[in-house]
Design an enzyme around this catalytic site. Structure first.
Site, short mmCIF file in Angstrom:
data_model
loop_
_atom_site.label_atom_id
_atom_site.label_comp_id
_atom_site.label_asym_id
_atom_site.label_seq_id
_atom_site.Cartn_x
_atom_site.Cartn_y
_atom_site.Cartn_z
N ASN A 100 -7.50 1.69 9.50
CA ASN A 100 -6.17 2.06 10.08
C ASN A 100 -6.55 2.22 11.51
O ASN A 100 -7.16 2.99 12.30
CB ASN A 100 -5.86 3.12 9.83
CG ASN A 100 -5.38 3.36 8.27
OD1 ASN A 100 -5.36 2.58 7.60
ND2 ASN A 100 -4.99 4.76 7.84
N TYR B 223 -4.58 2.40 15.55
CA TYR B 223 -3.47 2.61 16.30
C TYR B 223 -3.71 2.33 17.83
O TYR B 223 -2.96 1.77 18.66
CB TYR B 223 -2.88 3.95 16.24
CG TYR B 223 -2.09 3.93 14.62
CD1 TYR B 223 -0.72 3.41 14.84
CD2 TYR B 223 -2.87 4.33 13.53
CE1 TYR B 223 -0.29 3.37 13.39
CE2 TYR B 223 -2.09 4.26 12.42
CZ TYR B 223 -0.80 3.90 12.17
OH TYR B 223 -0.46 3.67 11.02
N GLU C 147 -7.62 8.28 5.90
CA GLU C 147 -8.32 9.03 7.03
C GLU C 147 -8.70 10.28 6.85
O GLU C 147 -8.24 11.40 7.37
CB GLU C 147 -7.07 8.91 7.97
CG GLU C 147 -6.21 7.72 8.12
CD GLU C 147 -5.31 7.81 9.32
OE1 GLU C 147 -4.93 8.64 9.78
OE2 GLU C 147 -4.99 6.69 9.71
N GLU D 73 -3.49 -0.07 7.90
CA GLU D 73 -2.29 0.36 8.87
C GLU D 73 -2.62 -0.24 10.19
O GLU D 73 -3.47 0.02 10.90
CB GLU D 73 -2.29 1.76 8.78
CG GLU D 73 -1.84 2.62 7.56
CD GLU D 73 -1.75 4.28 7.80
OE1 GLU D 73 -1.55 4.66 9.10
OE2 GLU D 73 -1.99 4.86 6.84
N HIS E 4 -3.28 10.71 0.25
CA HIS E 4 -2.80 10.54 1.62
C HIS E 4 -2.34 12.11 2.14
O HIS E 4 -1.00 11.96 2.32
CB HIS E 4 -1.61 9.59 1.58
CG HIS E 4 -1.70 8.83 3.13
ND1 HIS E 4 -1.52 7.68 3.28
CD2 HIS E 4 -1.16 9.56 4.16
CE1 HIS E 4 -1.34 7.50 4.88
NE2 HIS E 4 -0.91 8.59 5.09
N ARG F 221 0.84 -1.17 0.03
CA ARG F 221 -0.01 0.04 0.08
C ARG F 221 0.90 1.05 -0.07
O ARG F 221 1.64 1.39 0.93
CB ARG F 221 -0.89 0.04 1.24
CG ARG F 221 -1.68 1.37 1.50
CD ARG F 221 -2.64 1.25 2.48
NE ARG F 221 -3.47 2.48 2.30
CZ ARG F 221 -3.30 3.49 3.51
NH1 ARG F 221 -2.91 3.13 4.63
NH2 ARG F 221 -4.07 4.38 3.44
C1 FCB Z 1 -1.70 7.56 10.50
C2 FCB Z 1 -1.41 8.15 9.15
C3 FCB Z 1 0.05 7.56 8.62
C4 FCB Z 1 1.07 7.70 9.80
C5 FCB Z 1 0.60 7.09 10.92
C6 FCB Z 1 1.67 6.74 11.90
O1 FCB Z 1 -2.69 8.22 11.11
O2 FCB Z 1 -2.29 7.57 8.18
O3 FCB Z 1 0.45 8.40 7.58
O4 FCB Z 1 1.47 8.82 9.78
O5 FCB Z 1 -0.72 7.67 11.49
#
Ligand code: FCB
Length: 429
Positions: free
Chosen positions: A282, A284, A162, A343, A117, A73
């Site tokens: 995505n 985190y 995002e 992600e 992006h 990607r």
């Molecule tokens: C996400 C982004 C990516 C990167 C990660 C850590 O929000 O999509 O570009 O910066 O965080």
């Protein structure tokens, strides 16, 4: 066990790795501008060189091939393809991505390009950026230009990365480009991006694209205290920052935000709700939420305590990913297309012996497996990121890569996690 066709991959983004910001006719983006505004990016870093991927792409594709990864990607820089954000394509810009997808095909790696992006051509921002509805139409035109060139070799198109972060960090809080602090007045940027997504889906399909999706950021809202006020605030956060970006696409309607939605016109939701083939997630970490302390927002964001943290200070909560995937399945049912984790990753210090990253990724892969065991249809997992890179307002300080980059020499050195991921992929095929 993962199915043998599970798409193990890695992810990057154009602005974060390419450099060569003035080469072959590329125009300026909002992020080029933002980097030059004093105090915006840590230590005044810019992405002018970044990982020099524009010149070292073949070496980087070899690193992906060395992992045995099945998909890559990456993102396409709009200002390379349309230096001013509209008009005819800059063929030299498209040539770069042409070489890249050919290079992927030669190595047997599926191409998963993201069209946007965050590097909006600056002239479009000067005309209002995503506050301006016209930007959605410009985006669809750009999507068509790219697809005319690449559609025959792309496995899965991702329209936007995002849109929530663009709205919140870029236009509401002003900590990412374009640095506008409109707070709740930034709301139209959500709709205009989603409209751009819908228009682009149609344009991509017209140009022969087979599979199309979007990559949404999901940060589950976790009330910090077990009170009705915190629960209510968490529901408001969820609607505004999570469901606002998925409901219109998958259900054809907005959640009730209790806000002025006069920017939504008749027919828009039909465009936005066009069927897609994949939902990119995505993930985190969850966000701690408490009752609001002032009138600016219907919630207050808090650190979640009681978890280990990454180098970014983000809590490590793999179970949040498991729960999120199950929640998506429960919320959308049959309307949920196959899910790809587009992600997942972490920054730690520079070291090559990155046991902490291995632990993080192992736990998140485990969370995906648990969700699949619960019946969620997950088809792929993309590690963020292949390389250390330009981490937006944090500059080059965070280190997200499976591969270390020495920015002085541009030397790439795989970390222990690279070997771990290679072995995981080999073991599951
Ligand atoms: C996400 C982004 C990516 C990167 C990660 C850590 O929000 O999509 O570009 O910066 O965080």
């Amino acid at each position: 066990m993962f199915p043998t066709d599970f798409q193990w991959g890695v992810a990057t983004a154009a602005f974060q790795i390419e450099g060569a910001t003035e080469e072959d006719g590329r125009g300026p983006s909002t992020w080029d501008t933002f980097c030059r505004e004093p105090g915006r990016v840590r230590d005044g870093h810019t992405a002018d060189v970044a990982c020099d991927h524009y010149h070292r792409w073949a070496e980087d594709l070899d690193l992906i091939a060395g992992l045995g990864a099945r998909a890559y990607r990456f993102s396409i820089a709009w200002p390379r393809v349309q230096p001013t954000g509209s008009g005819a394509a800059n063929s030299k810009g498209l040539d770069f991505y042409d070489r890249l997808v050919d290079g992927l095909a030669e190595r047997g790696i599926a191409a998963v390009p993201t069209l946007y992006h965050w590097d909006l051509p600056q002239p479009l921002e000067d005309a209002g950026g995503w506050m301006n509805r016209d930007t959605a139409h410009r985006f669809a035109e750009y999507a068509a230009l790219v697809a005319e060139r690449l559609a025959d070799r792309v496995d899965l198109w991702i329209t936007l990365n995002e849109p929530m972060v663009v709205m919140a960090y870029g236009y509401a809080f002003g900590i990412y480009a374009p640095g506008r602090a409109l707070m709740l007045d930034a709301l139209p940027t959500a709709h205009h991006q989603l409209l751009g997504h819908g228009l682009a889906v149609a344009a991509l399909r017209d140009a022969g694209a087979e599979r199309v999706g979007i990559a949404n950021h999901h940060t589950p809202a976790w009330p910090v205290d077990d009170t009705a006020e915190d629960a209510e605030a968490a529901a408001a956060f969820d609607d505004l920052l999570n469901w606002q970006f998925a409901d219109p696409i998958l259900l054809g309607r907005y959640p009730d935000l209790g806000l002025d939605m006069s920017h939504v016109r008749d027919g828009d939701l039909e465009v936005i709700g066009a069927p897609i083939d994949a939902l990119g997630v995505n993930y985190y970490h969850p966000t701690g939420i408490a009752a609001p302390t002032d009138d600016s927002l219907p919630f207050a964001m808090r650190d979640l305590t009681g978890f280990p943290t990454t180098g970014m200070g983000w809590p490590v909560v793999p179970d949040g990913l498991h729960r999120l995937l199950v929640d998506l399945r429960d919320r959308y049912g049959a309307a949920l297309p196959p899910v790809y984790i587009t992600e997942s990753g972490c920054s730690y210090d520079e070291s090559l012996d990155d046991d902490a990253r291995i632990g993080f990724l192992n736990a998140h892969v485990g969370a995906v497996q648990a969700a699949m065991h619960d019946g969620v249809d997950v088809r792929g997992y993309f590690v963020w990121s292949l390389l250390d890179n330009f981490e937006w307002a944090e500059g080059y300080a965070p280190r997200f890569g499976l591969v270390h980059v020495d920015y002085a020499t541009q030397r790439r050195t795989p970390r222990a996690s690279y070997g771990w991921y290679r072995d995981l992929i080999a073991g599951s095929s």
